[in-house]
Design an enzyme around this catalytic site. Structure first.
Site, PDB file in Angstrom:
ATOM      1  CG  ASP A 190      -1.833   1.200   1.285  1.00  0.00           C
ATOM      2  OD1 ASP A 190      -3.011   1.037   0.927  1.00  0.00           O
ATOM      3  OD2 ASP A 190      -1.378   2.295   1.676  1.00  0.00           O
ATOM      4  CE1 TYR A 247       0.920   7.802   2.392  1.00  0.00           C
ATOM      5  CE2 TYR A 247       1.330   5.539   1.729  1.00  0.00           C
ATOM      6  CZ  TYR A 247       0.564   6.469   2.398  1.00  0.00           C
ATOM      7  OH  TYR A 247      -0.560   6.057   3.061  1.00  0.00           O
ATOM      8  CE  LYS A 254      -3.683   4.878   0.767  1.00  0.00           C
ATOM      9  NZ  LYS A 254      -2.257   4.524   0.750  1.00  0.00           N
ATOM     10  CG  HIS A 286      -4.422   9.946   0.540  1.00  0.00           C
ATOM     11  ND1 HIS A 286      -3.095   9.820   0.208  1.00  0.00           N
ATOM     12  CD2 HIS A 286      -4.497   9.530   1.836  1.00  0.00           C
ATOM     13  CE1 HIS A 286      -2.409   9.355   1.240  1.00  0.00           C
ATOM     14  NE2 HIS A 286      -3.245   9.178   2.241  1.00  0.00           N
TER      15      HIS A 286
END
Length: 276
Positions: A47, A52, A77, A110
């Site tokens: 994930d 990120y 996401k 998200h």
């Protein structure tokens, strides 16, 4: 049951119960090594997210792994400043390119950015219809956000990833998702380790010769919640995965449930108070 055990989403796509979350892992060697070690241990669910900033490393690890792409469930996401219909389609292409993949297993919104998330959802529906992603869902959505999406949707979200752990049950959201066949995924399932010394967790850990963290992850699993604990260390990844050889009783599940603090147990931002 094992690391390859899956739950069927509404559209019959199979999602592994346990995955590796890579939030705050540095792109480059750290995330590459972490994802590769997880795959070697038997993890089949990774994930990540645009936010990120490590999608390239995740993709590199998948490419360098001996595990076939078809056997790995990959989630990413769309971030808040990428939302909107056209913007989301472009963001998806960027993520897919960084990951170096031909398709995604799961694409999530998200956060529910006010005024944008319904258009973003329409973009996800197009990506799903076009076969670029096997399943679509949301993250950090409360029941009222889900209702707004579902009002005009062709597809109901298949997944809702939320902060969920014994101190934050999000009971209303859980009940809404269950009633609408939306699979819950817990982010921050160990609440950053802040209450691993709770007496009930220590007691059960001793009884089953496990750690308090393993007890929590088992609680997730028996509660029907997919979970994605993060760890860069192979030994901790192994520990997190070692939850399929014991079973909590119904009474023990209830005792862990009693740790719930409601909104006071939240570590991350509340979706209605997020600074979008």
């Amino acid at each position: 049951m094992s690391l390859t055990s899956t739950v069927k989403l509404r559209n019959d796509v199979e999602m592994p119960w346990l995955g590796l979350g890579v939030y705050k892992m540095e792109d480059g060697q750290e995330v590459v090594d972490s994802v590769k070690s997880a795959l070697e241990l038997g993890y089949r669910h990774i994930d990540t997210a645009s936010f990120y900033k490590n999608e390239e490393g995740v993709g590199q690890a998948i490419k360098e792994s001996d595990v076939g792409r078809e056997d790995i469930f990959v989630t990413t996401k769309v971030w808040n400043d990428e939302q909107g219909y056209e913007e989301t389609l472009e963001a998806f292409d960027r993520s897919l390119n960084k990951l170096g993949l031909e398709y995604l297993d799961l694409y999530l919104i998200h956060w529910p950015v006010p005024g944008k998330f319904t258009d973003t959802w329409k973009a996800l529906e197009k990506l799903y219809k076009d076969g670029k992603v096997k399943a679509i869902g949301v993250s950090n959505f409360l029941p009222h956000h889900l209702q707004d999406v579902m009002k005009d949707a062709e597809e109901t979200p298949m997944v809702n990833q939320i902060e969920l752990h014994p101190e934050l049950h999000q009971q209303q959201t859980r009940e809404f998702c269950k009633a609408n066949d939306i699979q819950l995924v817990a982010w921050s399932p160990l609440a950053r380790g802040k209450y691993l010394d709770a007496p009930v967790l220590k007691e059960l850990a001793e009884k089953y010769d496990k750690t308090p963290a393993q007890v929590i992850l088992r609680w997730d699993y028996q509660s029907g919640i997919v979970t994605i604990p993060k760890s860069v260390k192979k030994e901790r990844q192994q520990e997190n995965a070692d939850i399929f050889d014991f079973e909590l009783t119904d009474e023990e599940i209830k005792r862990i449930d009693e740790l719930d603090l409601g909104e006071e147990g939240r570590n991350g931002p509340h979706p209605d108070e997020f600074d979008y």
